[in-house]
Design a protein around this motif. Structure first.
Motif, PDB file in Angstrom:
ATOM      1  N   PHE A   9     -75.380  10.834 -52.586  1.00 47.66           N
ATOM      2  CA  PHE A   9     -74.262  10.205 -51.894  1.00 47.66           C
ATOM      3  C   PHE A   9     -72.942  10.928 -52.116  1.00 47.66           C
ATOM      4  O   PHE A   9     -71.919  10.524 -51.569  1.00 47.66           O
ATOM      5  CB  PHE A   9     -74.128   8.751 -52.352  1.00 47.66           C
ATOM      6  CG  PHE A   9     -75.330   7.918 -52.065  1.00 47.66           C
ATOM      7  CD1 PHE A   9     -75.518   7.363 -50.805  1.00 47.66           C
ATOM      8  CD2 PHE A   9     -76.308   7.705 -53.023  1.00 47.66           C
ATOM      9  CE1 PHE A   9     -76.642   6.603 -50.526  1.00 47.66           C
ATOM     10  CE2 PHE A   9     -77.425   6.939 -52.754  1.00 47.66           C
ATOM     11  CZ  PHE A   9     -77.596   6.396 -51.506  1.00 47.66           C
ATOM     12  N   ALA A  25     -69.530  13.066 -43.925  1.00 46.47           N
ATOM     13  CA  ALA A  25     -70.218  13.773 -44.996  1.00 46.47           C
ATOM     14  C   ALA A  25     -71.062  14.902 -44.420  1.00 46.47           C
ATOM     15  O   ALA A  25     -71.404  14.922 -43.237  1.00 46.47           O
ATOM     16  CB  ALA A  25     -71.094  12.804 -45.787  1.00 46.47           C
ATOM     17  N   MET A  58     -72.597   8.418 -43.044  1.00 42.96           N
ATOM     18  CA  MET A  58     -72.157   8.759 -44.399  1.00 42.96           C
ATOM     19  C   MET A  58     -70.770   9.377 -44.380  1.00 42.96           C
ATOM     20  O   MET A  58     -70.397  10.069 -43.430  1.00 42.96           O
ATOM     21  CB  MET A  58     -73.144   9.727 -45.060  1.00 42.96           C
ATOM     22  CG  MET A  58     -74.412   9.079 -45.560  1.00 42.96           C
ATOM     23  SD  MET A  58     -75.419  10.210 -46.559  1.00 42.96           S
ATOM     24  CE  MET A  58     -74.338  10.424 -47.984  1.00 42.96           C
ATOM     25  N   LYS A  59     -70.017   9.129 -45.432  1.00 39.13           N
ATOM     26  CA  LYS A  59     -68.665   9.644 -45.565  1.00 39.13           C
ATOM     27  C   LYS A  59     -68.601  10.599 -46.751  1.00 39.13           C
ATOM     28  O   LYS A  59     -69.343  10.452 -47.716  1.00 39.13           O
ATOM     29  CB  LYS A  59     -67.670   8.498 -45.769  1.00 39.13           C
ATOM     30  CG  LYS A  59     -67.611   7.515 -44.614  1.00 39.13           C
ATOM     31  CD  LYS A  59     -66.628   6.402 -44.907  1.00 39.13           C
ATOM     32  CE  LYS A  59     -66.569   5.396 -43.770  1.00 39.13           C
ATOM     33  NZ  LYS A  59     -65.632   4.278 -44.065  1.00 39.13           N
ATOM     34  N   PHE A  62     -73.724   3.963 -44.500  1.00 37.91           N
ATOM     35  CA  PHE A  62     -75.056   4.541 -44.675  1.00 37.91           C
ATOM     36  C   PHE A  62     -76.098   3.447 -44.801  1.00 37.91           C
ATOM     37  O   PHE A  62     -77.166   3.532 -44.186  1.00 37.91           O
ATOM     38  CB  PHE A  62     -75.066   5.433 -45.914  1.00 37.91           C
ATOM     39  CG  PHE A  62     -76.446   5.827 -46.356  1.00 37.91           C
ATOM     40  CD1 PHE A  62     -77.119   6.860 -45.737  1.00 37.91           C
ATOM     41  CD2 PHE A  62     -77.079   5.142 -47.389  1.00 37.91           C
ATOM     42  CE1 PHE A  62     -78.399   7.215 -46.137  1.00 37.91           C
ATOM     43  CE2 PHE A  62     -78.354   5.492 -47.798  1.00 37.91           C
ATOM     44  CZ  PHE A  62     -79.003   6.521 -47.172  1.00 37.91           C
ATOM     45  N   ARG A  94     -68.346   2.139 -50.818  1.00 41.17           N
ATOM     46  CA  ARG A  94     -67.782   3.270 -50.077  1.00 41.17           C
ATOM     47  C   ARG A  94     -68.754   3.838 -49.048  1.00 41.17           C
ATOM     48  O   ARG A  94     -68.332   4.437 -48.069  1.00 41.17           O
ATOM     49  CB  ARG A  94     -67.349   4.369 -51.050  1.00 41.17           C
ATOM     50  CG  ARG A  94     -66.156   3.962 -51.917  1.00 41.17           C
ATOM     51  CD  ARG A  94     -65.796   5.047 -52.898  1.00 41.17           C
ATOM     52  NE  ARG A  94     -64.573   4.685 -53.601  1.00 41.17           N
ATOM     53  CZ  ARG A  94     -63.354   5.080 -53.249  1.00 41.17           C
ATOM     54  NH1 ARG A  94     -63.203   5.844 -52.182  1.00 41.17           N
ATOM     55  NH2 ARG A  94     -62.294   4.703 -53.930  1.00 41.17           N
ATOM     56  N   GLN A  95     -70.048   3.696 -49.292  1.00 40.80           N
ATOM     57  CA  GLN A  95     -71.046   4.201 -48.357  1.00 40.80           C
ATOM     58  C   GLN A  95     -71.733   3.054 -47.621  1.00 40.80           C
ATOM     59  O   GLN A  95     -72.925   3.118 -47.333  1.00 40.80           O
ATOM     60  CB  GLN A  95     -72.083   5.047 -49.105  1.00 40.80           C
ATOM     61  CG  GLN A  95     -71.535   6.291 -49.748  1.00 40.80           C
ATOM     62  CD  GLN A  95     -71.101   7.337 -48.733  1.00 40.80           C
ATOM     63  OE1 GLN A  95     -71.268   7.163 -47.522  1.00 40.80           O
ATOM     64  NE2 GLN A  95     -70.535   8.426 -49.213  1.00 40.80           N
ATOM     65  N   MET A  99     -67.588  11.971 -50.219  1.00 35.59           N
ATOM     66  CA  MET A  99     -67.218  11.230 -51.424  1.00 35.59           C
ATOM     67  C   MET A  99     -67.363  12.147 -52.630  1.00 35.59           C
ATOM     68  O   MET A  99     -68.296  12.944 -52.711  1.00 35.59           O
ATOM     69  CB  MET A  99     -68.112   9.991 -51.574  1.00 35.59           C
ATOM     70  CG  MET A  99     -67.731   9.057 -52.705  1.00 35.59           C
ATOM     71  SD  MET A  99     -68.740   7.545 -52.694  1.00 35.59           S
ATOM     72  CE  MET A  99     -70.363   8.228 -52.988  1.00 35.59           C
TER      73      MET A  99
END
Length: 493
Positions: free
Chosen positions: A412, A428, A372-373, A364, A360-361, A375
């Motif tokens: 994260f 993020a 970054m997203k 990054f 998912r990252q 999460m």
């Protein structure tokens, strides 16, 4: 309704945690180093448990195919190993002579093994003659300098040196020291002067002004103008340069030189010494890039390895024993088997969770914090079909080492901001903070929070002004007024 005793049958459902299940949950939230202490305690209580040697592969928890997360795919041919190169006789291999064998060894060996074996030093080992002694704390550094001081003044100086704060300041009034030691105030003041003459300059000061004055005296820069400047540090903090020029009786060039001198001083001279050793953090998980993508691997160097000594169990079982001894032996075997199983399940769970984090990252690990997203723990729990509390335990007290550094697994996770694009996934909070820091560091003119929010929207971050203020303050960055004042002072210097 008559009152009296009676018997009723009721069927209820309740969640009961067995001692073994409680132990497995407790092991899940421990780091590798903490787990080692727990296992050592279990080995001391259970004779059937023993620590596996470093070369025994049977003791480590087996990892399945989930240990590697493929996020990229390529058709690169496999690089020939050492055996193939040694047996080839045609001499036509195009393998470069400066081939990075350490990076290629990671394809087959443990990352920890390669790092430890490579060492980074020369073949002759460290040069101990070039190593210098360093004091463990500020008080030890000062006491070493007071080794030749004798008499009452020398003894009081040692007492004062041990009373200093970590920053190097003395928070205890001189009069209180005199009353506690039953010595005259003048003698205590002389001892304090002796401490203030030691290295580093500025140590033993009772406030910031005295600390800077001691350092100016040590640098032979303490003239009347510098003294007046140090006495008016509040005006310097407010950027009132015109008032300082009038008070100090200097021109712009002299004032700029004095301010530049003050900035070179250390406001906390004792902080260069540590009263306690730095806490070392060992990574629990390695994330490395391979030809197939990213691979997740547990740190075998710090991961405790445990075995059940079944041969010793058979010896005890076949020997003479009573009913109580047999029950105790069976209990030890069951406890040992359960602990080994719990450690194996812990290893698999950690790899599974970290693998999903890497998926998912991925941005990054490829591009940095700007990609970054947002999460949450629930997203990871739903993806790997585990409870959210399990994910929280797995990500506690554990660190991940990758090409971009050492990060705690909790790093994260976090909230984020929406994207200005209709189909954007958002960003993020760490990505937004990085963008804000980049904008402020590259600003030609000091920007307001509204202007920063506008620039963030141009980059795809839908941030309000209050969000910019919250993130800016969390990073310790001052407001536009504060930054403008600092820039003015820097220009004067």
């Amino acid at each position: 309704m008559a009152l009296g005793p009676r018997l009723d049958l009721r069927q209820t459902q309740a969640l009961v945690l067995t001692p073994q299940l409680q132990q497995a949950i407790r092991l899940l939230q421990l780091s590798n180093l903490e787990l080692e202490a727990v296992i050592a305690e279990e080995i001391s209580k259970n004779p059937l448990l023993e620590a596996a040697s470093g070369g025994d592969d049977e003791g480590g928890p087996p990892l399945d195919a989930d240990a590697e997360v493929a996020v990229d795919s390529s058709d690169e041919p496999a690089v020939p190993g050492a055996d193939e190169l040694m047996t080839s006789s045609d001499g036509t291999s195009d393998q470069p002579l400066d081939f990075d064998w350490d990076s290629e060894a990671l394809e087959t060996d443990s990352f920890a093994d390669v790092v430890v074996s490579s060492g980074g030093g020369d073949e002759d080992g460290p040069d101990f003659e070039r190593m210098e002694y360093t004091a463990d704390s500020l008080s030890e550094h000062l006491l070493n300098q007071l080794h030749g001081a004798s008499g009452t003044v020398g003894q009081l100086a040692r007492v004062i040196a041990e009373m200093l704060e970590e920053t190097g300041y003395l928070d205890v009034p001189v009069r209180d020291i005199a009353e506690a030691t039953e010595e005259p105030v003048a003698v205590v003041g002389e001892a304090l002067g002796l401490v203030q003459s030691l290295d580093p300059p500025g140590v033993g000061a009772r406030n910031l002004s005295e600390c800077l004055a001691l350092q100016a005296k040590a640098a032979d820069r303490y003239d009347p103008a510098m003294a007046r400047l140090i006495d008016n540090l509040d005006l310097l903090a407010k950027g009132r340069m015109a008032d300082l020029k009038r008070i100090c009786g200097v021109d712009d060039e002299d004032l700029a030189d004095m301010v530049r001198e003050l900035r070179a001083y250390d406001p906390k001279p004792g902080c260069q010494f540590s009263s306690r050793g730095a806490e070392s953090v060992s990574p629990d998980v390695f994330v490395r890039r391979t030809r197939l993508g990213f691979a997740v691997e547990l740190n075998q160097a710090t991961l405790p390895r445990l075995l059940v000594n079944r041969r010793y169990y058979q010896e005890l079982k076949t020997g003479p024993q009573d009913k109580k001894s047999r029950a105790w032996l069976s209990e030890c075997l069951a406890s040992a088997n359960w602990l080994v199983k719990a450690l194996d399940q812990r290893a698999r769970t950690i790899v599974k969770v970290v693998s999903e984090i890497v998926k998912r990252q991925q941005g990054f690990f490829e591009k940095g914090v700007a990609a970054m997203k947002p999460m949450t723990l629930r997203e990871i729990a739903d993806a790997i079909e585990m409870h959210e509390s399990t994910i929280s335990r797995v990500t506690s007290n554990k660190y991940l080492l990758c090409d971009r550094g050492l990060f705690e697994l909790k790093y994260f996770f976090g909230s984020g901001v929406a994207s200005t694009e209709s189909e954007g996934e958002g960003a993020a909070a760490e990505a937004v903070k990085a963008a804000i820091r980049e904008i402020i560091e590259s600003e030609a003119d000091v920007l307001s929070d509204d202007a920063i929010a506008g620039l963030l929207k141009q980059r795809g971050f839908d941030c309000a002004r209050r969000t910019v203020v919250k993130y800016r303050e969390s990073m310790g960055i001052g407001s536009s007024i504060h930054r403008r004042r600092q820039r003015k002072m820097a220009g004067a210097a």
